[in-house]
Design a protein around this motif. Structure first.
Motif, PDB file in Angstrom:
ATOM      1  N   LYS A  61       0.925  -1.181  -0.170  1.00 54.05           N
ATOM      2  CA  LYS A  61       0.101   0.144   0.071  1.00 54.05           C
ATOM      3  C   LYS A  61       0.719   1.293   0.171  1.00 54.05           C
ATOM      4  O   LYS A  61       2.027   1.244   0.366  1.00 54.05           O
ATOM      5  CB  LYS A  61      -0.873  -0.181   1.222  1.00 54.05           C
ATOM      6  CG  LYS A  61      -2.054  -0.907   1.028  1.00 54.05           C
ATOM      7  CD  LYS A  61      -2.978  -0.890   2.253  1.00 54.05           C
ATOM      8  CE  LYS A  61      -4.494  -2.007   2.037  1.00 54.05           C
ATOM      9  NZ  LYS A  61      -4.495  -2.642   3.023  1.00 54.05           N
ATOM     10  N   TYR A  64       0.261   5.737   0.462  1.00 51.89           N
ATOM     11  CA  TYR A  64      -0.653   6.765   0.870  1.00 51.89           C
ATOM     12  C   TYR A  64      -0.239   8.052   0.280  1.00 51.89           C
ATOM     13  O   TYR A  64       0.926   8.376   0.360  1.00 51.89           O
ATOM     14  CB  TYR A  64      -0.743   6.970   2.413  1.00 51.89           C
ATOM     15  CG  TYR A  64      -1.513   5.817   3.023  1.00 51.89           C
ATOM     16  CD1 TYR A  64      -2.932   5.684   3.296  1.00 51.89           C
ATOM     17  CD2 TYR A  64      -0.723   4.629   3.418  1.00 51.89           C
ATOM     18  CE1 TYR A  64      -3.406   4.534   3.787  1.00 51.89           C
ATOM     19  CE2 TYR A  64      -1.248   3.597   4.366  1.00 51.89           C
ATOM     20  CZ  TYR A  64      -2.711   3.387   4.303  1.00 51.89           C
ATOM     21  OH  TYR A  64      -3.249   2.357   4.642  1.00 51.89           O
ATOM     22  N   THR A 116      -8.806   3.828  -2.711  1.00 51.58           N
ATOM     23  CA  THR A 116      -9.841   4.303  -1.713  1.00 51.58           C
ATOM     24  C   THR A 116      -9.233   5.562  -0.866  1.00 51.58           C
ATOM     25  O   THR A 116      -8.313   5.898  -0.951  1.00 51.58           O
ATOM     26  CB  THR A 116     -10.391   3.151  -0.816  1.00 51.58           C
ATOM     27  OG1 THR A 116     -11.415   3.563  -0.254  1.00 51.58           O
ATOM     28  CG2 THR A 116      -9.204   2.417   0.048  1.00 51.58           C
ATOM     29  N   TYR A 117     -10.409   6.148  -0.284  1.00 50.73           N
ATOM     30  CA  TYR A 117      -9.857   7.068   0.587  1.00 50.73           C
ATOM     31  C   TYR A 117      -9.991   6.833   2.079  1.00 50.73           C
ATOM     32  O   TYR A 117     -10.721   5.932   2.653  1.00 50.73           O
ATOM     33  CB  TYR A 117     -10.895   8.282   0.711  1.00 50.73           C
ATOM     34  CG  TYR A 117     -10.577   9.473   1.309  1.00 50.73           C
ATOM     35  CD1 TYR A 117      -9.558  10.150   1.254  1.00 50.73           C
ATOM     36  CD2 TYR A 117     -11.480   9.793   2.729  1.00 50.73           C
ATOM     37  CE1 TYR A 117      -9.304  11.425   2.124  1.00 50.73           C
ATOM     38  CE2 TYR A 117     -11.289  10.782   3.417  1.00 50.73           C
ATOM     39  CZ  TYR A 117     -10.157  11.603   3.198  1.00 50.73           C
ATOM     40  OH  TYR A 117      -9.714  12.649   4.037  1.00 50.73           O
ATOM     41  N   HIS A 118      -8.671   7.103   2.846  1.00 53.93           N
ATOM     42  CA  HIS A 118      -8.444   6.549   4.008  1.00 53.93           C
ATOM     43  C   HIS A 118      -8.890   7.660   5.153  1.00 53.93           C
ATOM     44  O   HIS A 118      -8.292   8.740   5.227  1.00 53.93           O
ATOM     45  CB  HIS A 118      -7.108   6.140   4.366  1.00 53.93           C
ATOM     46  CG  HIS A 118      -6.788   5.252   5.455  1.00 53.93           C
ATOM     47  ND1 HIS A 118      -6.768   5.852   6.908  1.00 53.93           N
ATOM     48  CD2 HIS A 118      -6.792   3.823   5.581  1.00 53.93           C
ATOM     49  CE1 HIS A 118      -6.538   4.819   7.640  1.00 53.93           C
ATOM     50  NE2 HIS A 118      -6.612   3.642   6.965  1.00 53.93           N
ATOM     51  N   GLU A 173      -9.164   8.123   8.344  1.00 57.65           N
ATOM     52  CA  GLU A 173      -8.192   8.536   9.563  1.00 57.65           C
ATOM     53  C   GLU A 173      -6.848   9.393   9.263  1.00 57.65           C
ATOM     54  O   GLU A 173      -6.494  10.344  10.087  1.00 57.65           O
ATOM     55  CB  GLU A 173      -7.552   7.107  10.401  1.00 57.65           C
ATOM     56  CG  GLU A 173      -8.727   6.497  11.374  1.00 57.65           C
ATOM     57  CD  GLU A 173      -9.661   5.545  10.571  1.00 57.65           C
ATOM     58  OE1 GLU A 173      -8.899   4.572  10.478  1.00 57.65           O
ATOM     59  OE2 GLU A 173     -10.777   5.731  10.548  1.00 57.65           O
ATOM     60  N   ARG A 174      -6.435   8.788   8.197  1.00 62.05           N
ATOM     61  CA  ARG A 174      -4.862   9.500   7.607  1.00 62.05           C
ATOM     62  C   ARG A 174      -5.437  10.811   6.872  1.00 62.05           C
ATOM     63  O   ARG A 174      -4.461  11.715   6.488  1.00 62.05           O
ATOM     64  CB  ARG A 174      -4.287   8.531   6.822  1.00 62.05           C
ATOM     65  CG  ARG A 174      -3.674   7.437   7.423  1.00 62.05           C
ATOM     66  CD  ARG A 174      -2.920   6.256   6.669  1.00 62.05           C
ATOM     67  NE  ARG A 174      -1.675   6.866   6.353  1.00 62.05           N
ATOM     68  CZ  ARG A 174      -0.726   6.377   6.763  1.00 62.05           C
ATOM     69  NH1 ARG A 174      -0.662   5.193   7.278  1.00 62.05           N
ATOM     70  NH2 ARG A 174       0.528   6.820   6.334  1.00 62.05           N
ATOM     71  N   GLN A 207      -6.011  10.516   3.899  1.00 58.84           N
ATOM     72  CA  GLN A 207      -5.053  10.491   2.603  1.00 58.84           C
ATOM     73  C   GLN A 207      -5.857   9.474   1.550  1.00 58.84           C
ATOM     74  O   GLN A 207      -6.630   8.702   2.051  1.00 58.84           O
ATOM     75  CB  GLN A 207      -3.668  10.063   2.722  1.00 58.84           C
ATOM     76  CG  GLN A 207      -2.826  11.109   3.408  1.00 58.84           C
ATOM     77  CD  GLN A 207      -1.487  10.652   3.415  1.00 58.84           C
ATOM     78  OE1 GLN A 207      -1.273   9.517   4.212  1.00 58.84           O
ATOM     79  NE2 GLN A 207      -0.407  11.206   3.227  1.00 58.84           N
ATOM     80  N   GLU A 224      -5.822   5.972  -0.278  1.00 56.15           N
ATOM     81  CA  GLU A 224      -4.813   4.633  -0.004  1.00 56.15           C
ATOM     82  C   GLU A 224      -4.927   3.914  -1.374  1.00 56.15           C
ATOM     83  O   GLU A 224      -5.946   3.599  -2.203  1.00 56.15           O
ATOM     84  CB  GLU A 224      -5.552   3.792   0.750  1.00 56.15           C
ATOM     85  CG  GLU A 224      -5.010   2.455   1.301  1.00 56.15           C
ATOM     86  CD  GLU A 224      -5.955   1.509   1.990  1.00 56.15           C
ATOM     87  OE1 GLU A 224      -5.874   2.086   3.314  1.00 56.15           O
ATOM     88  OE2 GLU A 224      -6.226   0.502   1.681  1.00 56.15           O
ATOM     89  N   THR A 226      -3.449   0.660  -3.692  1.00 57.17           N
ATOM     90  CA  THR A 226      -2.820  -0.537  -3.265  1.00 57.17           C
ATOM     91  C   THR A 226      -2.245  -1.170  -4.618  1.00 57.17           C
ATOM     92  O   THR A 226      -2.837  -0.769  -5.709  1.00 57.17           O
ATOM     93  CB  THR A 226      -4.172  -1.710  -3.251  1.00 57.17           C
ATOM     94  OG1 THR A 226      -4.825  -1.340  -2.129  1.00 57.17           O
ATOM     95  CG2 THR A 226      -3.251  -2.899  -2.644  1.00 57.17           C
ATOM     96  N   ILE A 286       3.620  -1.019   3.855  1.00 59.00           N
ATOM     97  CA  ILE A 286       3.282   0.340   3.204  1.00 59.00           C
ATOM     98  C   ILE A 286       4.600   1.193   2.813  1.00 59.00           C
ATOM     99  O   ILE A 286       5.606   0.999   3.410  1.00 59.00           O
ATOM    100  CB  ILE A 286       2.592   1.264   4.484  1.00 59.00           C
ATOM    101  CG1 ILE A 286       1.264   0.542   4.790  1.00 59.00           C
ATOM    102  CG2 ILE A 286       2.320   2.583   4.173  1.00 59.00           C
ATOM    103  CD1 ILE A 286       0.699   1.027   6.304  1.00 59.00           C
TER     104      ILE A 286
END
Lengths: 152, 260
Positions: free
Chosen positions: A44, A46, A73-75, A77-78, A80, A82, A84, A128
């Motif tokens: 992954k 970011y 996809t959208y993360h 918590e961060r 940012q 994401e 893959t 990551i």
């Protein structure tokens, strides 16, 4: 019911032609011969901004294609995006690999370019990439230029 | 006046639902008789010959010309942007995703579907189907089922041949006549066309079209009015309904498979 031998032979040729066409299409036209049947591994990355990156975009290392973007996809918590990356296990990446989003040509599609690091440890599935560089968005650059021009 | 209009509307909608019910019953009857074919595979081979092998010539020639035209058409547009190396991508993606399955199915409904309808309709008009029932032979198993399965089996094979011929003929026009670089033609094509996403979806389309085209063809034949005018009407309806069903279904399938 009796069928003439010719009919049966013609049907056999027909089925054989179909099978040959499918095999030729799979090997010559599609990318099946590259590595879709082989094992892959996922890592992954970011990004603050992925610009116009799409799934199935190219992932390259020094210009050589080594994989594809499989999921975006959208993360929350961060805060940012994401991304893959699905990569060919032939290519090992060190843990301090840097990922950047570039554009192929002036108007071409966007892809991810990886720059190799110096560490001995390699990335495996689920790891990551920490060093990332976002996509260059034309409006942001124009905005910065405008700020510079007006502040003078 | 208004009552007449309402009556007409009710009549036509009832008719529509009756047709759908009739078709579902027909399909159910047909599918429940399929196991008969395991004991009589020769029935199937004869039908594959008349439905598939005899359609081969028109499919190969159409593929040849469609590929060559696509090559010319794409080159004119791409060369303005200096992107004529992408000719292979353009031709192969449009053939694999859309033109291959759709054009083959349209040609197939004209070449084989109409013949199936006329054949079965004439069998009904000359009371061959009724006399089979008299001999305790189910015409559904003996006549309809082999033709249905032969159509479903043949159409994907014809599609594969169509796509292959199209791509190779466009390669010949592109590289020999227009001077597109041979290497970039194939390598860009291979990097853009994906086996699962493009080829497999194209063949799923062609399989669905096979069910629809032969289903409509045998159904129209089986329910034709047993007169010469009725058979000709059923043949026309078979081709028209298949063409509409192919194009409509193609839009739905494309939006599911390749839409964002």
């Amino acid at each position: 019911m009796r069928l003439s031998k010719k009919t049966e032979i013609m049907v056999g040729i027909f089925v054989l032609l179909g099978a040959i066409s499918v095999i030729l299409l799979a090997l010559n036209v599609s990318n099946l011969s590259n590595f879709s049947a082989e094992k892959t591994y996922q890592i992954k990355a970011y990004f603050d901004n992925i610009g116009g990156l799409r799934t199935r975009a190219k992932v390259s290392m020094s210009g050589v294609k080594i994989g594809r973007v499989s999921h975006i996809t959208y993360h929350p918590e961060r805060g940012q995006a994401e991304v893959t990356l699905t990569l060919n296990p032939k290519f090992k990446l060190s843990t301090d690999t840097q990922a950047s989003i570039y554009t192929a040509g002036l108007l071409g599609e966007q892809y991810i370019s990886l720059e190799p690091g110096a560490e001995d440890d390699v990335l495996t599935t689920g790891n990551i990439i920490t060093l990332t560089q976002s996509a260059m968005v034309l409006e942001e650059i124009i905005g910065k230029v405008m700020v510079n021009l007006t502040s003078k | 006046m208004i009552l007449d209009w309402l009556q007409n509307m009710g009549k036509s909608s009832l008719n529509f639902f009756r047709k759908i019910g009739q078709f579902s019953l027909f399909l159910f009857h047909l599918l429940s008789g399929l196991n008969y074919l395991f004991f009589r595979p020769r029935l199937l081979i004869k039908e594959i010959y008349s439905v598939g092998v005899l359609s081969l010539l028109i499919i190969i020639f159409s593929g040849l010309f469609v590929g060559m035209v696509l090559s010319l058409l794409g080159y004119v547009t791409l060369v303005d942007f200096g992107a004529e190396g992408s000719l292979g991508v353009l031709v192969s993606l449009s053939l694999v995703r859309e033109l291959g399955p759709v054009l083959t199915a349209l040609l197939f409904s004209g070449r084989a579907g109409s013949a199936l309808t006329a054949e079965i309709g004439l069998m009904k008009a000359t009371e061959q189907l009724a006399s089979m029932e008299m001999m305790a032979v189910d015409p559904m198993k003996r006549i309809i089922a082999p033709r249905f399965i032969a159509g479903i089996f043949s159409l994907p094979i014809l599609t594969a041949i169509f796509i292959l011929v199209g791509i190779y003929s466009s390669f010949l026009v592109g590289s020999l006549w227009l001077g597109v670089d041979e290497g970039s033609f194939w390598s860009q094509m291979q990097s853009k066309v994906e086996f699962q996403h493009d080829l497999v979806n194209g063949f799923i389309k062609s399989f669905v079209f096979g069910i629809v085209v032969t289903g409509i063809a045998v159904f129209q034949g089986y329910t034709a009015t047993p007169t010469s005018a009725g058979v000709s009407e059923a043949t026309t309806r078979s081709v028209v309904h298949s063409a509409l069903a192919i194009l409509g279904l193609d839009f739905i399938l494309t939006s599911i498979m390749f839409g964002l």
